[in-house]
Design a protein around this motif. Sequence first.
Motif, PDB file in Angstrom:
ATOM      1  N   ASP A 156      -5.558   7.711  -2.967  1.00  0.00           N
ATOM      2  CA  ASP A 156      -6.543   7.223  -3.250  1.00  0.00           C
ATOM      3  C   ASP A 156      -6.173   6.170  -4.376  1.00  0.00           C
ATOM      4  O   ASP A 156      -7.228   5.418  -5.008  1.00  0.00           O
ATOM      5  CB  ASP A 156      -7.843   7.946  -3.766  1.00  0.00           C
ATOM      6  CG  ASP A 156      -8.303   8.767  -2.571  1.00  0.00           C
ATOM      7  OD1 ASP A 156      -8.210   8.385  -1.485  1.00  0.00           O
ATOM      8  OD2 ASP A 156      -8.626   9.889  -2.881  1.00  0.00           O
ATOM      9  N   GLY A 157      -5.016   5.690  -4.652  1.00  0.00           N
ATOM     10  CA  GLY A 157      -4.601   4.908  -5.829  1.00  0.00           C
ATOM     11  C   GLY A 157      -4.653   5.345  -7.013  1.00  0.00           C
ATOM     12  O   GLY A 157      -4.816   6.502  -7.430  1.00  0.00           O
TER      13      GLY A 157
ATOM     14  N   PRO B 174      -8.485   0.663   2.195  1.00  0.00           N
ATOM     15  CA  PRO B 174      -7.693  -0.295   1.895  1.00  0.00           C
ATOM     16  C   PRO B 174      -7.559  -1.548   3.222  1.00  0.00           C
ATOM     17  O   PRO B 174      -7.407  -2.853   2.890  1.00  0.00           O
ATOM     18  CB  PRO B 174      -6.170   0.371   2.117  1.00  0.00           C
ATOM     19  CG  PRO B 174      -6.577   1.740   1.567  1.00  0.00           C
ATOM     20  CD  PRO B 174      -7.762   2.128   2.140  1.00  0.00           C
TER      21      PRO B 174
ATOM     22  N   ILE C 140       1.947   1.912  -3.604  1.00  0.00           N
ATOM     23  CA  ILE C 140       0.978   2.580  -4.359  1.00  0.00           C
ATOM     24  C   ILE C 140       0.630   3.957  -4.227  1.00  0.00           C
ATOM     25  O   ILE C 140       0.697   4.791  -5.007  1.00  0.00           O
ATOM     26  CB  ILE C 140      -0.592   1.561  -4.298  1.00  0.00           C
ATOM     27  CG1 ILE C 140      -0.184   0.192  -4.694  1.00  0.00           C
ATOM     28  CG2 ILE C 140      -1.441   2.227  -4.869  1.00  0.00           C
ATOM     29  CD1 ILE C 140      -1.477  -0.724  -4.237  1.00  0.00           C
ATOM     30  N   ARG C 141       0.712   4.180  -2.960  1.00  0.00           N
ATOM     31  CA  ARG C 141       0.317   5.632  -2.479  1.00  0.00           C
ATOM     32  C   ARG C 141       1.409   6.672  -3.002  1.00  0.00           C
ATOM     33  O   ARG C 141       1.337   7.757  -3.200  1.00  0.00           O
ATOM     34  CB  ARG C 141       0.057   5.633  -1.137  1.00  0.00           C
ATOM     35  CG  ARG C 141      -1.472   5.129  -0.786  1.00  0.00           C
ATOM     36  CD  ARG C 141      -1.731   5.210   0.913  1.00  0.00           C
ATOM     37  NE  ARG C 141      -2.908   4.992   1.086  1.00  0.00           N
ATOM     38  CZ  ARG C 141      -3.665   4.731   2.168  1.00  0.00           C
ATOM     39  NH1 ARG C 141      -2.991   4.640   3.231  1.00  0.00           N
ATOM     40  NH2 ARG C 141      -4.830   4.693   2.391  1.00  0.00           N
TER      41      ARG C 141
ATOM     42  N   SER D   3      -4.433  -7.059  -6.813  1.00  0.00           N
ATOM     43  CA  SER D   3      -5.029  -5.894  -7.392  1.00  0.00           C
ATOM     44  C   SER D   3      -5.780  -6.215  -8.634  1.00  0.00           C
ATOM     45  O   SER D   3      -6.699  -5.795  -9.124  1.00  0.00           O
ATOM     46  CB  SER D   3      -4.185  -4.558  -7.406  1.00  0.00           C
ATOM     47  OG  SER D   3      -3.676  -4.243  -6.144  1.00  0.00           O
TER      48      SER D   3
ATOM     49  N   LEU E  64       0.703  -1.300   0.078  1.00  0.00           N
ATOM     50  CA  LEU E  64      -0.247   0.009   0.054  1.00  0.00           C
ATOM     51  C   LEU E  64       0.871   1.294  -0.098  1.00  0.00           C
ATOM     52  O   LEU E  64       0.573   2.384  -0.484  1.00  0.00           O
ATOM     53  CB  LEU E  64      -0.994  -0.092   1.249  1.00  0.00           C
ATOM     54  CG  LEU E  64      -1.840   1.191   1.409  1.00  0.00           C
ATOM     55  CD1 LEU E  64      -2.899   1.275   0.211  1.00  0.00           C
ATOM     56  CD2 LEU E  64      -2.929   1.092   2.454  1.00  0.00           C
TER      57      LEU E  64
ATOM     58  N   THR F 122      -6.514  -0.484  -4.694  1.00  0.00           N
ATOM     59  CA  THR F 122      -5.287  -0.004  -3.739  1.00  0.00           C
ATOM     60  C   THR F 122      -5.430  -0.604  -2.689  1.00  0.00           C
ATOM     61  O   THR F 122      -6.074  -0.183  -1.620  1.00  0.00           O
ATOM     62  CB  THR F 122      -6.024   1.556  -3.828  1.00  0.00           C
ATOM     63  OG1 THR F 122      -6.134   2.218  -4.944  1.00  0.00           O
ATOM     64  CG2 THR F 122      -5.135   2.507  -2.814  1.00  0.00           C
ATOM     65  N   HIS F 123      -4.664  -1.572  -2.530  1.00  0.00           N
ATOM     66  CA  HIS F 123      -4.210  -2.335  -1.461  1.00  0.00           C
ATOM     67  C   HIS F 123      -3.288  -3.201  -1.634  1.00  0.00           C
ATOM     68  O   HIS F 123      -2.606  -3.130  -2.777  1.00  0.00           O
ATOM     69  CB  HIS F 123      -5.630  -3.503  -0.902  1.00  0.00           C
ATOM     70  CG  HIS F 123      -5.837  -4.403  -2.088  1.00  0.00           C
ATOM     71  ND1 HIS F 123      -5.375  -5.271  -2.528  1.00  0.00           N
ATOM     72  CD2 HIS F 123      -6.921  -3.977  -2.866  1.00  0.00           C
ATOM     73  CE1 HIS F 123      -5.991  -5.786  -3.334  1.00  0.00           C
ATOM     74  NE2 HIS F 123      -7.097  -4.924  -3.710  1.00  0.00           N
TER      75      HIS F 123
ATOM     76  N   HIS G 239       0.950   6.869  -6.805  1.00  0.00           N
ATOM     77  CA  HIS G 239      -0.374   7.355  -7.341  1.00  0.00           C
ATOM     78  C   HIS G 239      -1.210   8.190  -6.315  1.00  0.00           C
ATOM     79  O   HIS G 239      -2.472   8.611  -6.790  1.00  0.00           O
ATOM     80  CB  HIS G 239      -1.372   6.153  -7.680  1.00  0.00           C
ATOM     81  CG  HIS G 239      -0.418   5.301  -8.615  1.00  0.00           C
ATOM     82  ND1 HIS G 239      -0.211   5.362 -10.012  1.00  0.00           N
ATOM     83  CD2 HIS G 239       0.060   3.998  -8.581  1.00  0.00           C
ATOM     84  CE1 HIS G 239       0.381   4.602 -10.596  1.00  0.00           C
ATOM     85  NE2 HIS G 239       0.494   3.435  -9.658  1.00  0.00           N
TER      86      HIS G 239
ATOM     87  N   ARG H 276     -11.181   2.193  -8.077  1.00  0.00           N
ATOM     88  CA  ARG H 276      -9.835   2.585  -7.142  1.00  0.00           C
ATOM     89  C   ARG H 276      -9.879   1.937  -6.111  1.00  0.00           C
ATOM     90  O   ARG H 276      -8.781   1.688  -5.798  1.00  0.00           O
ATOM     91  CB  ARG H 276     -10.158   4.136  -7.211  1.00  0.00           C
ATOM     92  CG  ARG H 276      -9.842   4.501  -8.649  1.00  0.00           C
ATOM     93  CD  ARG H 276      -9.714   6.469  -8.506  1.00  0.00           C
ATOM     94  NE  ARG H 276      -8.435   6.761  -8.036  1.00  0.00           N
ATOM     95  CZ  ARG H 276      -8.200   7.927  -7.618  1.00  0.00           C
ATOM     96  NH1 ARG H 276      -9.128   8.868  -7.777  1.00  0.00           N
ATOM     97  NH2 ARG H 276      -6.883   8.198  -7.133  1.00  0.00           N
TER      98      ARG H 276
END
Length: 371
Positions: free
Chosen positions: A53-54, A260, A46-47, A303, A43, A298-299, A50, A294
Motif C-alpha cells: 500500500d505504499g 495504482p 515502492i512496494r 508522486s 511501483l 503509490t504509483h 514500503h 497513500r
Amino acid sequence: MGATGGAVWGRTEQQDFRSRVRGTLLGVAVGDALGTPVDGTDLDGIRAAHGADGPAEMTVAHGRRGAVTHLTQLTLFSVDGLIRAQVRRDTGAWHPPTDLHRAYRRWETTQRDWGPDERRGEDGWLARQEWLYARRNPPRPLLLGLGDDTMGTPQAPKNPAEQGPEAAARSAPFGLLVGWEPQLVAQLAVECATQTHGHPTACLAAGAYAVIVQGLARGEVLDGSAQRALALLSARPGHEPVSEALRQALGAVRQGQPGPERITDLIGDGTAAGLVAAAVYCALVGEDVRHGLRLAVTHGGPSAATGALTGGLLGALHGETALPPAWLAELEGRSTVLELADDFAMEMTQGPALHGPSGSSPAWLTRYPRA
C-alpha cells in the motif's frame, strides 16, 4: 470585490475557515513530503521498500524526513502574494496577478541566494524564513518563467508549450478566496499559471483545481465542486483535455477498487490535466486522509505532485484535524505553514482591522509591506 466578498464573519465561521486554510496548506505540504522520497520510483520499487500500500510514514528525502519541495514552497508564496495584494489595495492598486508574480519572483530569489537579505525590507516576512532557501529540484519551466521581471499573461504566456502540473500544484490558495465568484477564482489561477506554464492544459487545470478547492473550503462536497469546475471549463477554448480528464476521474469512482493501475491511467502522460484528475479521484475514493494520500503517491509517476494536489483537496474538505498527526510532527517548515495560514485567515476575515484608511498595524505592514 474583496477576498471576503463583503461577508460578515461570525466566530464559528472564522474558526471553520481557519481550520480549512490550515488543512489546505498543511495538506499540500504533507502530500508533497510523503510523495517526494518515492517520486518517479516504479511501483515494484515502492512496494519493495514500503509494502503493497505504499509509504505509511514520512521517509527520508533531501537529507531529512518530511522534506518538502518547490511545490510547497511556491504554494506558500502564493499565500504571501494574496495577502500582499489585499494590503496593497489601500494604495489604490488592485491587480493580484502582479502581486503573485512579485511573490513568485521572491521565491525565485530563494533558489539563487544562500539566505535572506535583511536589507531588502520590502521582501516581507516569508522571504526571511531561512529554511525556504533550499533548492529542491525545481523544474526548468519554473526557473525560466520566473527568471526575469517580465510577467507572463494569457496574451503572452511564458513557456507556452509547457503542460506540467507545477502551476496547478501552487494554486490551492486561490481556492481559499471563498468570497470570490468561482469564475474569478478560475481566472486568477489561469492568469498566474501563465507566468510559468503557458499551455492551455496547464492553465485551465490550475483554474479547475482552484475552483474545486474553493467549493470544498465553502463546505461543499467534492463531486459537486468538480461538476462546477466542469461547467466553468466548458466556456473556455482548449478545455477539452482537462474536462475529459476530470470526467474520467469522476467515472472511475464507480469502477471497482482503487489501485495504482487506475491512478496511472488517470495520470496518463503526466500533464496537469491528468494529475489534477488523479488527485480528485484519490480524494473521492480515499477512506480517510491517510488512505487517500497513500493512494496518491503509490504509483510509478510524479508522486510528489499527485500527493500535493490530493493533500490540498483533502485538507480543504476535512480541515487540519483530519491530517495524520505523526506525519505533521515530522513535516519540514510546519511552524511557518501554520503561521502563514493563520495570517491569511486573519487577513481575509479581519483585514480592515489590520490596515486601511483609519489606521494600520505597523507589525502587519512589516510582515506584508505595501511596496
